[in-house]
Design a protein around this motif. Structure first.
Motif, PDB file in Angstrom:
ATOM      1  N   GLY A   1       0.811  -1.214   0.000  1.00 20.66           N
ATOM      2  CA  GLY A   1       0.000   0.000   0.000  1.00 20.66           C
ATOM      3  C   GLY A   1       0.842   1.260   0.000  1.00 20.66           C
ATOM      4  N   ASP A   2       1.991   1.218   0.651  1.00 19.48           N
ATOM      5  CA  ASP A   2       2.869   2.386   0.667  1.00 19.48           C
ATOM      6  C   ASP A   2       3.373   2.692  -0.738  1.00 19.48           C
ATOM      7  OD1 ASP A   2       4.338   4.465   2.027  1.00 19.48           O
ATOM      8  OD2 ASP A   2       6.139   3.258   1.687  1.00 19.48           O
ATOM      9  N   LEU A   3       3.770   1.644  -1.463  1.00 23.06           N
ATOM     10  CA  LEU A   3       4.226   1.856  -2.843  1.00 23.06           C
ATOM     11  C   LEU A   3       3.078   2.368  -3.707  1.00 23.06           C
ATOM     12  CD1 LEU A   3       6.245   1.677  -5.145  1.00 23.06           C
ATOM     13  CD2 LEU A   3       5.702  -0.772  -5.353  1.00 23.06           C
ATOM     14  N   PHE A   4       1.892   1.784  -3.537  1.00 20.68           N
ATOM     15  CA  PHE A   4       0.733   2.228  -4.318  1.00 20.68           C
ATOM     16  C   PHE A   4       0.450   3.716  -4.076  1.00 20.68           C
ATOM     17  CE2 PHE A   4      -3.827   3.071  -4.646  1.00 20.68           C
ATOM     18  CZ  PHE A   4      -4.099   2.618  -5.929  1.00 20.68           C
ATOM     19  N   ASP A   5       0.490   4.140  -2.829  1.00 27.38           N
ATOM     20  CA  ASP A   5       0.216   5.538  -2.493  1.00 27.38           C
ATOM     21  C   ASP A   5       1.270   6.472  -3.100  1.00 27.38           C
ATOM     22  OD1 ASP A   5      -1.996   4.750  -1.085  1.00 27.38           O
ATOM     23  OD2 ASP A   5      -0.977   4.780   0.874  1.00 27.38           O
ATOM     24  N   GLN A   6       2.519   6.032  -3.102  1.00 28.78           N
ATOM     25  CA  GLN A   6       3.581   6.857  -3.687  1.00 28.78           C
ATOM     26  C   GLN A   6       3.396   6.997  -5.199  1.00 28.78           C
ATOM     27  OE1 GLN A   6       5.829   8.616  -2.162  1.00 28.78           O
ATOM     28  NE2 GLN A   6       5.489   7.843  -0.073  1.00 28.78           N
ATOM     29  N   LEU A   7       3.026   5.903  -5.847  1.00 29.40           N
ATOM     30  CA  LEU A   7       2.777   5.966  -7.291  1.00 29.40           C
ATOM     31  C   LEU A   7       1.538   6.812  -7.594  1.00 29.40           C
ATOM     32  CD1 LEU A   7       3.500   2.277  -8.388  1.00 29.40           C
ATOM     33  CD2 LEU A   7       5.022   4.262  -8.507  1.00 29.40           C
TER      34      LEU A   7
ATOM     35  N   ALA B   1       7.547  14.365  -9.827  1.00 30.46           N
ATOM     36  CA  ALA B   1       7.231  13.379  -8.781  1.00 30.46           C
ATOM     37  C   ALA B   1       8.223  13.499  -7.632  1.00 30.46           C
ATOM     38  CB  ALA B   1       7.247  11.975  -9.371  1.00 30.46           C
ATOM     39  N   GLN B   2       8.055  12.638  -6.625  1.00 30.88           N
ATOM     40  CA  GLN B   2       8.865  12.720  -5.410  1.00 30.88           C
ATOM     41  C   GLN B   2      10.330  12.418  -5.672  1.00 30.88           C
ATOM     42  OE1 GLN B   2       6.002  11.130  -6.162  1.00 30.88           O
ATOM     43  NE2 GLN B   2       5.318  10.008  -4.331  1.00 30.88           N
TER      44      GLN B   2
ATOM     45  N   MET C   1       9.162   7.523 -15.005  1.00 28.65           N
ATOM     46  CA  MET C   1       8.278   6.419 -15.382  1.00 28.65           C
ATOM     47  C   MET C   1       7.269   6.916 -16.414  1.00 28.65           C
ATOM     48  SD  MET C   1       7.445   4.577 -11.696  1.00 28.65           S
ATOM     49  CE  MET C   1       6.465   3.278 -12.464  1.00 28.65           C
ATOM     50  N   ASP C   2       7.033   6.102 -17.473  1.00 28.14           N
ATOM     51  CA  ASP C   2       6.034   6.538 -18.459  1.00 28.14           C
ATOM     52  C   ASP C   2       4.637   6.222 -17.924  1.00 28.14           C
ATOM     53  OD1 ASP C   2       5.330   3.807 -19.110  1.00 28.14           O
ATOM     54  OD2 ASP C   2       7.139   3.724 -20.346  1.00 28.14           O
ATOM     55  N   ASP C   3       3.644   6.800 -18.566  1.00 29.99           N
ATOM     56  CA  ASP C   3       2.269   6.705 -18.069  1.00 29.99           C
ATOM     57  C   ASP C   3       1.779   5.259 -17.985  1.00 29.99           C
ATOM     58  OD1 ASP C   3       2.269   9.394 -17.881  1.00 29.99           O
ATOM     59  OD2 ASP C   3       0.995   9.768 -19.627  1.00 29.99           O
ATOM     60  N   SER C   4       2.079   4.462 -18.994  1.00 31.39           N
ATOM     61  CA  SER C   4       1.590   3.079 -19.008  1.00 31.39           C
ATOM     62  C   SER C   4       2.239   2.258 -17.898  1.00 31.39           C
ATOM     63  CB  SER C   4       1.873   2.438 -20.372  1.00 31.39           C
ATOM     64  OG  SER C   4       3.282   2.432 -20.627  1.00 31.39           O
ATOM     65  N   GLU C   5       3.526   2.470 -17.670  1.00 30.48           N
ATOM     66  CA  GLU C   5       4.223   1.746 -16.611  1.00 30.48           C
ATOM     67  C   GLU C   5       3.651   2.121 -15.245  1.00 30.48           C
ATOM     68  OE1 GLU C   5       8.785   1.074 -14.874  1.00 30.48           O
ATOM     69  OE2 GLU C   5       8.384   2.621 -16.400  1.00 30.48           O
TER      70      GLU C   5
ATOM     71  N   GLN D   1      -0.686  11.938  -9.587  1.00 32.59           N
ATOM     72  CA  GLN D   1      -1.396  13.185  -9.296  1.00 32.59           C
ATOM     73  C   GLN D   1      -0.539  14.395  -9.651  1.00 32.59           C
ATOM     74  OE1 GLN D   1      -3.434  13.738  -5.381  1.00 32.59           O
ATOM     75  NE2 GLN D   1      -1.979  15.434  -5.138  1.00 32.59           N
ATOM     76  N   ARG D   2       0.734  14.364  -9.267  1.00 28.11           N
ATOM     77  CA  ARG D   2       1.624  15.492  -9.583  1.00 28.11           C
ATOM     78  C   ARG D   2       1.828  15.633 -11.083  1.00 28.11           C
ATOM     79  NH1 ARG D   2       6.537  15.575  -5.106  1.00 28.11           N
ATOM     80  NH2 ARG D   2       5.228  15.951  -3.245  1.00 28.11           N
ATOM     81  N   ARG D   3       1.929  14.471 -11.763  1.00 28.98           N
ATOM     82  CA  ARG D   3       2.120  14.520 -13.218  1.00 28.98           C
ATOM     83  C   ARG D   3       0.924  15.187 -13.890  1.00 28.98           C
ATOM     84  NH1 ARG D   3       4.278   9.232 -16.229  1.00 28.98           N
ATOM     85  NH2 ARG D   3       5.948   9.773 -14.780  1.00 28.98           N
TER      86      ARG D   3
END
Length: 620
Positions: free
Chosen positions: A495-501, A514-515, A522-526, A506-508
């Motif tokens: 969940g921590d990784l999910f929240d960071q992504l 990003a952070q 990272m590209d959008d699809s990835e 959101q920033r993108r």
């Protein structure tokens, strides 16, 4: 030593062979032996006590040795130690003997080194003697657990409640009969109760009756409701949230909330919840009037009150105490240790004289040595005490003067007396003790523990027999809880990784970096594909965790879980009450036998959310 007792060693046990030629034990230890050996009486030679009995040099001050090696700290010269406890009752080495140790250098060197050496030797000797150390006992179902540091040496008197404290009843038998009598009274009032049966597993101590909604609820330490039952049916988590999402349990609102303080509350709660079902189903006759849940509770309360007042229930128990009382051969010996250590023992019970005498005779006399009877243990006995008023105000005092219970007015209590009524202030005046010099032990969190603490500042101990079953359930469910916690921790990492992504996405979307550089690149699809995979994993974990979380504690009670917990991590409302009002708590009075009357109970570290490390005995 060989003249006093024959013994042989087994691992972790000292098997005792009592010397029956002695009329009285000269010194007793809480040693684990066979049941017969423990309650028939045994002795170990002790110069301190032998000198005292012989009227030698050790007899002038309790605890002094044959040559006046020790002195006992009296209340007039007591101080307060670094933990805030009175030093009254502490033993001290006489100055000349202390000087002798200094002169020969027997304890010279850094105290840290001396302490480490002596602690190791003490641990070895305890093991060789077959005596469990305090830590081992505390980590067992028979442990005494400490909420607030308590020095037993400073306690001058110990008061005991009787019912479910000194005398433990079989809950199915006692509460079952109370239920039967209560239901018979309800039937005579017109309630439909013919098809109902007593189910003690329906409730546990520490739950709260909500008289407005006909619910039984379990709250956490803050008063938030975690589980609830309407009638005899458990409510879903969603239903609990909808009903109680904006409410807290407030025990000060007595018109609504009823806290199940004791095992005596079991029959009442079972009756009420079963009748809630009857009321909801429209089976309560209309001629009983328009009843809401509050009115229904009053009817149950009245029916049980009649069962107790009319005396049929207690008459049945007095006629066949063996059906209702669970004997504890170790309990009288624990009190005997305390008495011989100079503690003044009191029995303060709400039960009447005839019932008290019958129950105590049955539970105690056959386990006491040398033709002692239960009255010999107590410096004062008070029946019909009317607690909690006993702790709050002054009531008339009567002396019980005959075996058939004849009483006469009395204005002053004295040692060895048998009384009815009175007040705690009278007890303090009679004993010339007050406040934290008195320890009171009982099973009722409000009547016994809370009120003696709040009004008098007596030290307090709560008896909660269910702790033994809960301890066993916790041990048996360790594997389940370990697997559950592992899954929760894995979900937290995922969940921590999910929240960071998600934050990076959101920033993108707002044209901000990003952070980190890696996340920005990272590209959008990835980014989307990674989030999708992580979300699916978390959803599957939730489906696995939810039923496991629901099942946590079901080995203790399938509906309510553990007595002391509300959810996986938090404490229950009962535990909060115990911590607030009970200095120590344990499953039964006889557990004192595994300690000593001189025990210094220290509260354990209370960890905080921001503590980087929790210290244990193993660390020290």
């Amino acid at each position: 030593m060989a003249d006093s007792i024959d013994f042989f060693m087994k691992p972790r046990f000292l098997i005792l062979r009592p010397n029956l030629s002695r009329s009285r034990p000269s010194f007793s230890l809480p040693i684990i032996g066979t049941r017969r050996e423990r309650h028939r009486g045994f002795s170990l030679s002790c110069p301190v006590m032998d000198a005292k009995k012989a009227g030698g040099p050790g007899s002038s001050v309790e605890g002094e040795g044959r040559d006046g090696v020790f002195s006992l700290t009296p209340s007039t010269k007591s101080d307060v130690d670094y933990l805030g406890e009175s030093t009254k009752g502490d033993l001290n080495v006489q100055r000349e003997h202390l000087q002798a140790y200094v002169e020969i250098g027997a304890l010279g060197g850094p105290i840290e080194e001396i302490a480490m050496k002596e602690a190791k030797e003490a641990e070895t000797l305890l093991h060789n003697l077959g005596i469990a150390d305090a830590l081992a006992v505390r980590q067992s179902p028979r442990g005494i657990f400490c909420s607030r540091t308590l020095n037993l040496r400073s306690i001058g008197a110990i008061g005991y409640d009787m019912d479910y404290t000194l005398v433990h009843y079989n809950v199915m038998a006692w509460e079952g009969r109370a239920y039967d009598y209560g239901m018979a009274n309800l039937k005579s009032m017109g309630f439909p109760v013919d098809n109902l049966q007593f189910d003690p597993d329906l409730v546990i101590r520490g739950l709260v009756i909500d008289r407005e909604n006909g619910n039984l609820v379990k709250a956490d330490r803050f008063g938030y409701i975690k589980r609830a039952m309407h009638g005899t049916k458990m409510l879903s988590t969603q239903a609990v949230s909808e009903i109680y999402g904006r409410e807290l349990v407030d025990l000060r609102k007595e018109s609504r909330w009823v806290f199940l303080n004791t095992l005596f509350s079991v029959s009442e709660a079972v009756m009420f919840m079963q009748l809630v079902d009857k009321l909801d189903q429209g089976e309560v006759p209309a001629e009983l009037g328009p009843l809401d849940y509050k009115g229904l509770y009053k009817a149950v309360e009245k029916a049980l009150f009649r069962a107790h007042v009319e005396g049929q229930l207690k008459s049945e128990i007095m006629a066949e105490p063996e059906r209702f009382v669970e004997p504890d051969p170790e309990l009288p010996l624990a009190l005997l240790d305390q008495k011989e250590a100079g503690k003044r023992l009191l029995l303060i019970t709400n039960s009447d004289y005839h019932y008290t005498n019958k129950m105590m005779h049955h539970a105690f006399n056959k386990f006491l040595p040398n033709d002692m009877v239960w009255r010999d243990l107590f410096d004062m006995v008070i029946v019909s005490a009317r607690k909690p008023e006993f702790f709050q105000m002054s009531n008339p005092l009567y002396e019980v003067v005959t075996d058939d219970g004849l009483m006469r007015p009395c204005f002053k209590a004295s040692s060895g007396g048998l009384y009815s009524g009175g007040s705690a202030q009278m007890v303090e005046k009679s004993l010339d003790l007050q406040g934290d010099e008195i320890l009171y032990v009982g099973d009722h969190i409000f009547t016994d523990v809370s009120q003696s603490k709040v009004h008098l500042r007596w030290r307090t101990a709560l008896i909660c027999r269910e702790l033994e079953d809960e301890f066993d359930a916790i041990i048996k469910s360790r594997g389940h809880k370990s697997a559950l916690i592992k899954l929760i921790q894995q979900k937290e990492i995922v969940g921590d990784l999910f929240d960071q992504l998600r934050l990076a996405l959101q920033r993108r979307q707002h044209f901000r970096p990003a952070q980190s550089l890696e996340a920005t690149n990272m590209d959008d699809s990835e980014l989307t594909e990674s989030m999708q995979k992580l979300l699916i994993v978390m959803q599957r974990l939730d489906k696995k965790i939810a039923p496991m979380l629901e099942a946590d504690g079901e080995l203790f009670n399938k509906r309510w879980g553990y007595l002391s917990r509300a959810g996986l991590w938090d404490k229950s409302h009962l535990t909060r009450q115990i911590e607030k009002y009970a200095d120590i708590y344990t499953s039964r009075v006889s557990n004192f036998l595994y300690y000593t009357p001189f025990m210094y109970f220290r509260s354990q570290e209370q960890t905080l959310a921001h503590d980087p490390h929790s210290y244990t005995i193993a660390d020290i």
